[in-house]
Motif scaffolding. Structure first.
Motif, short mmCIF file in Angstrom:
data_model
loop_
_atom_site.label_atom_id
_atom_site.label_comp_id
_atom_site.label_asym_id
_atom_site.label_seq_id
_atom_site.Cartn_x
_atom_site.Cartn_y
_atom_site.Cartn_z
N LYS A 1 0.84 -1.22 0.00
CA LYS A 1 0.00 0.00 0.00
C LYS A 1 0.87 1.26 0.00
N GLY A 2 2.18 1.05 -0.06
CA GLY A 2 3.07 2.22 -0.09
C GLY A 2 3.46 2.72 1.29
N ASN A 3 3.01 2.01 2.37
CA ASN A 3 3.41 2.42 3.73
C ASN A 3 4.87 2.07 3.96
N VAL A 4 5.58 2.99 4.62
CA VAL A 4 6.98 2.70 4.97
C VAL A 4 6.98 1.69 6.11
N LEU A 5 7.76 0.64 5.96
CA LEU A 5 7.82 -0.39 7.01
C LEU A 5 9.05 -0.16 7.89
N SER B 1 13.20 -2.82 11.51
CA SER B 1 13.44 -3.77 12.59
C SER B 1 12.28 -4.75 12.76
N CYS B 2 11.02 -4.23 12.85
CA CYS B 2 9.92 -5.15 13.13
C CYS B 2 9.03 -5.37 11.91
N GLN B 3 9.34 -4.71 10.80
CA GLN B 3 8.61 -4.87 9.54
C GLN B 3 7.16 -4.41 9.60
N ARG B 4 6.79 -3.67 10.67
CA ARG B 4 5.41 -3.19 10.72
C ARG B 4 5.30 -1.79 10.10
N ALA B 5 4.05 -1.44 9.72
CA ALA B 5 3.86 -0.13 9.07
C ALA B 5 4.15 1.00 10.06
N THR B 6 4.82 2.03 9.58
CA THR B 6 5.14 3.18 10.43
C THR B 6 4.07 4.26 10.23
N THR B 7 4.12 5.30 11.10
CA THR B 7 3.22 6.44 10.88
C THR B 7 4.07 7.65 10.53
#
Ligand code: ME8
Length: 645
Positions: free
Chosen positions: A145-149, A152-158
């Motif tokens: 979706k184009g979210n920066v991951l 370290s934890c590969q989760r989407a950032t804000t």
């Protein structure tokens, strides 16, 4: 000045979750390190605690509809409770919401501000809430979706854009590189140091050190619209926990830290940001950082979404504190990720602890006490086999010492187990059960050699399994004082100790009751159906329940004088007491083979005389076609007196 002190820390854990096997592992590594240093006569300070500020905790509180303060007050004690239940002997449990910590953080931050190492600017970029990290553009990964991951934890950032104070990390890059070069053992294992060096050699940017949009934090000195970035706050616990800003005397005594323990996820904060902050404040750097891998479950990282976090409390209840401590320290090598596996845990408790180690103590203590040897004196001159065991004991100490001091606890333990096997082999070859009838002096020497070996093992293993080793040492008549520099005594390997043996009620390490097999529902109480037709060669359940089958441990066993067939045994039935039992199996067993074994007995037969001697029960054996007997037993050790059915 050699202060003969040792200061060890764990990460302070976020309180938005509960303790799990991973956080237990780090805390145990620190506890073992602290205890190992304690028994070398050092003054030790062990700091652990909880990281209570920041966006992640604030969001969790909001989700639960409570205030952040309520959340941290509810969760911090969970960590203390679990650590205590695992005999983690920390000296201070620091919470970052404590007033003393705020004093320390303010002091350090003011020094950095006064030095000109903090400046105001604007941060615009991605932020990872679970890691509480500003993600730099150079390490960007994106999802579909184009979210920066987060790298370290590969989760989407804000995305965050806010005015912030920055710490001039880039100004310290050269000093850091010089420090790593001059201190190649700063990070263990050294591969992690290489990663850190390449990071610092790359594009090091200044670090954002405040948050304007996060209210749950320590107000930034001189600008309370901002709070201090949670990592700047958290890292300072290593100073404030020993008196920085509140007791300079304590602080000067304990600092620098001898070792910070952590997993690989937070090495950059500890090996780059933290030393740079200390360099800026002219505070000496920590001596070493022990960076371990992750504990995986089913080869995967534990996470809430997978629901695979292992609860330490269940492990403790099912397997025992020291058994779990041992397994984690022996079978999860700190240098790499380790897969936590219950089947392996059970296997190792049985093989390493119950069979190899615990049995040695039980066998030798029963044999000695059953033959009237309670006080065990050292031999005046050791026979060659015992002298060779003494040498092996010295060698075992040397390699244990070496590996423990290099934080290679799993190798230290593997080597010590080789020695335990050598002690078993010595007992086997010396056959003390035969020697006792021929040469009393030699028998006592064998017992003494085994006691000296067990004493060394007990002291050396105390950091790993404190409670069990205190039981072992006490059954050798040794009152253990951890502050008495016990290691120095073991190093001398004098083998000049006197032991006073006592019989312990329970086995040191009972065999595991497997938790892996699904237990059947508890059988309903059987109501005998009197009307059920019964064939001639069958019995009813009422007939069966009349027979009291009980488990007992054979404490002594000898041929019955005047009989070729009968062995005379004294059997311990726990709360049901001891009984004399005769069994007609002398042709199949040497009497010493049965000592220490748990068998099954019929407990409610009237006493009867055989060859003029009374037997107060009947032991069960299977007899094959050749007339050879095999003992009926229970697969896992159970409490003596347990009834079968
Ligand atoms: O990072 N295997 O807190 P945290 C091994 N508050 N160790 C594990 C693990 C696993 N699967 N999971 C967690 C923070 N750990 C910050 C630290 S320190 C100034 C601030 C352990 O609750 C390991 O030590 O996320 C890891 O580094 C730490 O818990 C992270 O704990």
């Amino acid at each position: 000045m050699n202060k003969n002190k040792f200061y060890v820390t764990t990460p302070i854990y976020y309180v938005n979750g509960k303790p799990h096997i991973g956080t237990l592992y780090s805390t145990l590594l620190a506890d073992v390190t602290a205890r190992w240093n304690k028994i070398q006569g050092k003054k030790v300070f062990f700091l652990t605690g909880t990281d209570e500020h920041g966006q992640k905790v604030a969001e969790k509180a909001e989700e639960l509809g409570i205030s952040p303060q309520e959340l941290v007050d509810k969760n911090a004690p969970l960590f203390e409770k679990v650590w205590k239940s695992f005999d983690i002997e920390y000296d201070r449990f620091i919470r970052t919401t404590e007033p003393e910590h705020l004093v320390g953080v303010n002091k350090l931050m003011k020094i950095l501000i006064d030095k000109g190492d903090i400046y105001k600017s604007t941060y615009a970029g991605p932020y990872c809430v679970p890691c509480e990290t500003f993600v730099t553009a150079s390490s960007e990964l994106k999802d579909d979706k184009g979210n920066v991951l987060c790298p370290s934890c590969q989760r989407a950032t804000t995305e965050v854009e806010e005015e912030a104070y920055f710490f001039r990390l880039s100004a310290y890059a050269d000093q850091l590189l010089k420090f790593y070069k001059e201190n190649p053992t700063f990070i263990a294992p050294k591969e992690r140091l290489n990663e850190v060096i390449s990071f610092v050699k790359g594009d090091v940017r200044d670090v954002c050190f405040s948050r304007k949009s996060v209210k749950w934090g320590i107000p930034f000195p001189g600008d309370p619209e901002h709070t201090i970035y949670v990592w700047g706050d958290a890292l300072t616990n290593y100073l404030s926990g020993i008196g920085y800003g509140t007791s300079e005397e304590d602080f000067n005594f304990w600092w620098p830290a001898d070792i910070h323990v952590m997993a690989k996820d937070i090495v950059r904060f500890h090996a780059v940001y933290w030393p740079a902050m200390l360099l800026a404040a002219d505070i000496p750097l920590p001596k070493r950082e022990m960076v371990h891998g992750y504990i995986l479950v089913d080869e995967q990282k534990m996470s809430k979404s997978l629901g695979n976090a292992v609860d330490p409390e269940n492990l403790r209840k099912n397997y025992g504190v020291d058994q779990v401590r041992y397994y984690l320290m022996r079978h999860m090598p700190p240098s790499q990720d380790g897969n936590f596996d219950l089947e392996q845990l059970e296997k190792h408790i049985d093989a390493d602890l119950a069979n190899n180690f615990g049995n040695l103590l039980n066998r030798i203590a029963s044999l000695a006490l059953n033959n009237g040897v309670e006080t065990v004196n050292p031999a005046e001159a050791w026979e060659p086999a015992s002298a060779s065991l003494k040498e092996k004991c010295e060698e075992a100490f040397r390699s244990y010492w070496d590996e423990m001091n290099h934080y290679q606890y799993h190798i230290a333990l593997a080597n010590l187990w080789t020695f335990i096997s050598e002690v078993n082999a010595y007992v086997h070859s010396q056959e003390p059960w035969k020697v006792v009838k021929q040469n009393r002096e030699l028998f006592e020497e064998i017992v003494s050699a085994v006691c000296h070996s067990l004493y060394a093992v007990g002291v050396l293993l105390w950091p790993i399994m404190p409670r069990k080793m205190e039981v072992l040492l006490s059954s050798l008549g040794v009152e253990f004082d951890p502050s008495a520099n016990n290691v120095a005594e073991i190093r001398k390997n004098l083998w000049n100790k006197k032991f006073v043996l006592s019989r312990s009620k329970d086995r040191l390490f009972p065999r595991v009751e497997s938790q892996l097999v699904e237990k059947d529902e508890a059988p309903e109480k059987t109501v005998p159906k009197k009307t059920t037709p019964v064939k001639d060669d069958m019995i009813t359940i009422d007939d069966f329940v009349k027979v009291e089958l009980i488990v007992g441990t054979i404490m002594t066993c000898e041929p019955l004088e005047g009989s070729e067939k009968l062995l005379k045994m004294s059997v311990d039935f726990g709360d049901l007491g001891k009984r004399q039992i005769l069994a007609g199996v002398a042709k199949s067993f040497k009497s010493e083979e049965l000592v220490g074994e748990q068998g099954v007995f019929v407990g409610n037969l009237p006493p009867r005389k055989m060859a003029g001697t009374e037997s107060q029960g009947m032991m069960l054996f299977a007899k094959d076609d050749d007339g050879k007997y095999a003992m009926a037993t229970v697969s896992a050790g159970v409490k003596n007196g347990t009834r079968l059915g």
